[in-house]
Design a protein around this motif. Structure first.
Motif, PDB file in Angstrom:
ATOM      1  N   ALA A  60      34.075  50.568  13.206  1.00  0.00           N
ATOM      2  CA  ALA A  60      34.368  51.310  11.979  1.00  0.00           C
ATOM      3  C   ALA A  60      35.379  50.528  11.126  1.00  0.00           C
ATOM      4  O   ALA A  60      35.199  50.377   9.903  1.00  0.00           O
ATOM      5  N   GLU A  61      36.421  50.010  11.757  1.00  0.00           N
ATOM      6  CA  GLU A  61      37.425  49.207  11.037  1.00  0.00           C
ATOM      7  C   GLU A  61      36.798  47.951  10.433  1.00  0.00           C
ATOM      8  O   GLU A  61      37.084  47.567   9.305  1.00  0.00           O
ATOM      9  N   LYS A  62      35.945  47.300  11.223  1.00  0.00           N
ATOM     10  CA  LYS A  62      35.324  46.047  10.771  1.00  0.00           C
ATOM     11  C   LYS A  62      34.402  46.300   9.580  1.00  0.00           C
ATOM     12  O   LYS A  62      34.406  45.542   8.616  1.00  0.00           O
ATOM     13  N   ILE A  63      33.608  47.365   9.653  1.00  0.00           N
ATOM     14  CA  ILE A  63      32.695  47.713   8.554  1.00  0.00           C
ATOM     15  C   ILE A  63      33.490  47.941   7.268  1.00  0.00           C
ATOM     16  O   ILE A  63      33.143  47.439   6.205  1.00  0.00           O
ATOM     17  N   LYS A  64      34.584  48.673   7.387  1.00  0.00           N
ATOM     18  CA  LYS A  64      35.444  48.935   6.215  1.00  0.00           C
ATOM     19  C   LYS A  64      36.050  47.623   5.689  1.00  0.00           C
ATOM     20  O   LYS A  64      36.058  47.378   4.476  1.00  0.00           O
ATOM     21  N   SER A  65      36.530  46.780   6.593  1.00  0.00           N
ATOM     22  CA  SER A  65      37.113  45.480   6.181  1.00  0.00           C
ATOM     23  C   SER A  65      36.100  44.621   5.443  1.00  0.00           C
ATOM     24  O   SER A  65      36.460  43.856   4.545  1.00  0.00           O
ATOM     25  N   LEU A  66      34.829  44.737   5.825  1.00  0.00           N
ATOM     26  CA  LEU A  66      33.779  43.929   5.191  1.00  0.00           C
ATOM     27  C   LEU A  66      33.327  44.534   3.859  1.00  0.00           C
ATOM     28  O   LEU A  66      32.463  43.986   3.188  1.00  0.00           O
ATOM     29  N   GLY A  67      33.887  45.695   3.514  1.00  0.00           N
ATOM     30  CA  GLY A  67      33.558  46.316   2.236  1.00  0.00           C
ATOM     31  C   GLY A  67      32.526  47.425   2.341  1.00  0.00           C
ATOM     32  O   GLY A  67      32.034  47.920   1.328  1.00  0.00           O
ATOM     33  N   GLY A  68      32.185  47.830   3.570  1.00  0.00           N
ATOM     34  CA  GLY A  68      31.182  48.879   3.764  1.00  0.00           C
ATOM     35  C   GLY A  68      31.807  50.245   3.976  1.00  0.00           C
ATOM     36  O   GLY A  68      33.032  50.397   3.981  1.00  0.00           O
ATOM     37  N   VAL A  69      30.941  51.246   4.150  1.00  0.00           N
ATOM     38  CA  VAL A  69      31.384  52.599   4.472  1.00  0.00           C
ATOM     39  C   VAL A  69      30.953  52.905   5.896  1.00  0.00           C
ATOM     40  O   VAL A  69      29.752  52.936   6.190  1.00  0.00           O
ATOM     41  N   PRO A  70      31.894  53.105   6.832  1.00  0.00           N
ATOM     42  CA  PRO A  70      31.520  53.376   8.219  1.00  0.00           C
ATOM     43  C   PRO A  70      30.715  54.676   8.335  1.00  0.00           C
ATOM     44  O   PRO A  70      31.098  55.683   7.744  1.00  0.00           O
ATOM     45  N   THR A  71      29.614  54.621   9.056  1.00  0.00           N
ATOM     46  CA  THR A  71      28.778  55.810   9.226  1.00  0.00           C
ATOM     47  C   THR A  71      29.484  56.845  10.106  1.00  0.00           C
ATOM     48  O   THR A  71      30.378  56.507  10.893  1.00  0.00           O
ATOM     49  N   THR A  72      29.090  58.113   9.940  1.00  0.00           N
ATOM     50  CA  THR A  72      29.558  59.158  10.853  1.00  0.00           C
ATOM     51  C   THR A  72      28.360  59.721  11.628  1.00  0.00           C
ATOM     52  O   THR A  72      28.470  60.735  12.308  1.00  0.00           O
ATOM     53  N   LYS A  73      27.216  59.036  11.499  1.00  0.00           N
ATOM     54  CA  LYS A  73      26.002  59.488  12.201  1.00  0.00           C
ATOM     55  C   LYS A  73      26.064  59.104  13.677  1.00  0.00           C
ATOM     56  O   LYS A  73      26.496  58.016  14.020  1.00  0.00           O
ATOM     57  N   VAL A  74      25.596  60.023  14.510  1.00  0.00           N
ATOM     58  CA  VAL A  74      25.546  59.777  15.950  1.00  0.00           C
ATOM     59  C   VAL A  74      24.092  59.534  16.347  1.00  0.00           C
ATOM     60  O   VAL A  74      23.223  60.338  15.994  1.00  0.00           O
ATOM     61  N   ALA A  75      23.838  58.444  17.042  1.00  0.00           N
ATOM     62  CA  ALA A  75      22.471  58.146  17.490  1.00  0.00           C
ATOM     63  C   ALA A  75      21.968  59.256  18.422  1.00  0.00           C
ATOM     64  O   ALA A  75      22.758  59.905  19.114  1.00  0.00           O
ATOM     65  N   GLU A  76      20.670  59.451  18.426  1.00  0.00           N
ATOM     66  CA  GLU A  76      20.014  60.448  19.287  1.00  0.00           C
ATOM     67  C   GLU A  76      20.289  60.126  20.762  1.00  0.00           C
ATOM     68  O   GLU A  76      20.190  58.967  21.171  1.00  0.00           O
ATOM     69  N   VAL A  77      20.627  61.151  21.545  1.00  0.00           N
ATOM     70  CA  VAL A  77      20.922  60.949  22.971  1.00  0.00           C
ATOM     71  C   VAL A  77      20.051  61.885  23.816  1.00  0.00           C
ATOM     72  O   VAL A  77      19.992  63.086  23.529  1.00  0.00           O
ATOM     73  N   PRO A  78      19.357  61.343  24.833  1.00  0.00           N
ATOM     74  CA  PRO A  78      18.522  62.206  25.689  1.00  0.00           C
ATOM     75  C   PRO A  78      19.394  63.113  26.571  1.00  0.00           C
ATOM     76  O   PRO A  78      20.567  62.818  26.791  1.00  0.00           O
ATOM     77  N   GLN A  79      18.803  64.214  27.072  1.00  0.00           N
ATOM     78  CA  GLN A  79      19.555  65.161  27.910  1.00  0.00           C
ATOM     79  C   GLN A  79      18.844  65.441  29.239  1.00  0.00           C
ATOM     80  O   GLN A  79      18.440  66.579  29.507  1.00  0.00           O
ATOM     81  N   PRO A  80      18.702  64.414  30.091  1.00  0.00           N
ATOM     82  CA  PRO A  80      18.038  64.658  31.380  1.00  0.00           C
ATOM     83  C   PRO A  80      18.933  65.514  32.281  1.00  0.00           C
ATOM     84  O   PRO A  80      20.149  65.543  32.081  1.00  0.00           O
ATOM     85  N   ASP A  81      18.327  66.206  33.279  1.00  0.00           N
ATOM     86  CA  ASP A  81      19.186  67.002  34.166  1.00  0.00           C
ATOM     87  C   ASP A  81      19.258  66.453  35.590  1.00  0.00           C
ATOM     88  O   ASP A  81      20.134  66.833  36.346  1.00  0.00           O
ATOM     89  N   GLN A  82      18.336  65.552  35.954  1.00  0.00           N
ATOM     90  CA  GLN A  82      18.397  64.950  37.289  1.00  0.00           C
ATOM     91  C   GLN A  82      19.322  63.724  37.266  1.00  0.00           C
ATOM     92  O   GLN A  82      19.288  62.941  36.310  1.00  0.00           O
ATOM     93  N   VAL A  83      20.119  63.575  38.334  1.00  0.00           N
ATOM     94  CA  VAL A  83      21.100  62.482  38.386  1.00  0.00           C
ATOM     95  C   VAL A  83      20.436  61.119  38.175  1.00  0.00           C
ATOM     96  O   VAL A  83      20.930  60.274  37.421  1.00  0.00           O
ATOM     97  N   LYS A  84      19.298  60.912  38.848  1.00  0.00           N
ATOM     98  CA  LYS A  84      18.603  59.631  38.725  1.00  0.00           C
ATOM     99  C   LYS A  84      18.211  59.347  37.276  1.00  0.00           C
ATOM    100  O   LYS A  84      18.347  58.222  36.787  1.00  0.00           O
ATOM    101  N   ASP A  85      17.721  60.374  36.585  1.00  0.00           N
ATOM    102  CA  ASP A  85      17.308  60.212  35.188  1.00  0.00           C
ATOM    103  C   ASP A  85      18.519  59.968  34.287  1.00  0.00           C
ATOM    104  O   ASP A  85      18.448  59.175  33.338  1.00  0.00           O
ATOM    105  N   ILE A  86      19.607  60.640  34.581  1.00  0.00           N
ATOM    106  CA  ILE A  86      20.848  60.432  33.817  1.00  0.00           C
ATOM    107  C   ILE A  86      21.258  58.961  33.916  1.00  0.00           C
ATOM    108  O   ILE A  86      21.555  58.309  32.909  1.00  0.00           O
ATOM    109  N   LEU A  87      21.252  58.440  35.149  1.00  0.00           N
ATOM    110  CA  LEU A  87      21.650  57.039  35.374  1.00  0.00           C
ATOM    111  C   LEU A  87      20.675  56.070  34.697  1.00  0.00           C
ATOM    112  O   LEU A  87      21.100  55.098  34.066  1.00  0.00           O
TER     113      LEU A  87
END
Ligand SMILES: [Fe+2]
Ligand SMILES: [Fe+2]
Length: 144
Positions: A60-87
């Motif tokens: 975020a700091e680097k993007i701002k230093s380069l003259g950009g606007v740091p995003t506040t978007k969060v990438a999509e994250v899966p929600q598995p419930d089995q430990v093996k799938d989580i890993l």
């Protein structure tokens, strides 16, 4: 054709959204992990949150230093419930991030951004550590 600074900023914003995603993924994983592995994995996942947020803060700091606007978007994250799938989902996310950062290093190099190149290399080392730790846990016969 060489990359422009504007194109690099756009790609760093994608990286930033995935760092936020990584912090969310470890937070989710710490809460979701159940069974016999919970006492070992919950603190491990919790520790990684700090690393990922450190990466997000840097980007975020680097993007701002380069003259950009740091995003506040969060990438999509899966929600598995089995430990093996989580890993496995964590291994996949860390692997994808390593690929992205290797490409980003080349692009930063093209633009002569030496400090960014070095920092990306550090982050590749961090993500590789995260990935290898999860892969070693997955070697448990329980997960075969
Ligand atoms: Fe990260
Ligand atoms: Fe990571």
């Amino acid at each position: 054709m060489a990359i422009t600074k504007e194109q690099l900023i756009e790609k760093l914003n994608l990286d930033l959204s995935h760092e936020y995603g990584a912090a969310v993924q470890y937070t989710y994983s710490a809460a979701a992990v159940s069974g016999l592995y919970r006492p070992a994995l919950k603190p491990l996942f919790e520790e990684e949150i700090t690393d990922e947020l450190g990466h997000a803060l840097y980007l975020a700091e680097k993007i701002k230093s380069l003259g950009g606007v740091p995003t506040t978007k969060v990438a999509e994250v899966p929600q598995p419930d089995q430990v093996k799938d989580i890993l496995n989902e964590i291994v996949k996310a860390e692997s994808d991030t390593i690929v992205r950062y290797k490409q980003r290093m080349e692009e930063a190099e093209e633009l002569g951004l030496t400090e960014l190149v070095i920092k990306l290399e550090d982050m590749i080392a961090d993500e590789t550590g995260h990935k290898e730790e999860m892969e070693r846990i997955l070697q448990d016969p329980h997960f075969k």
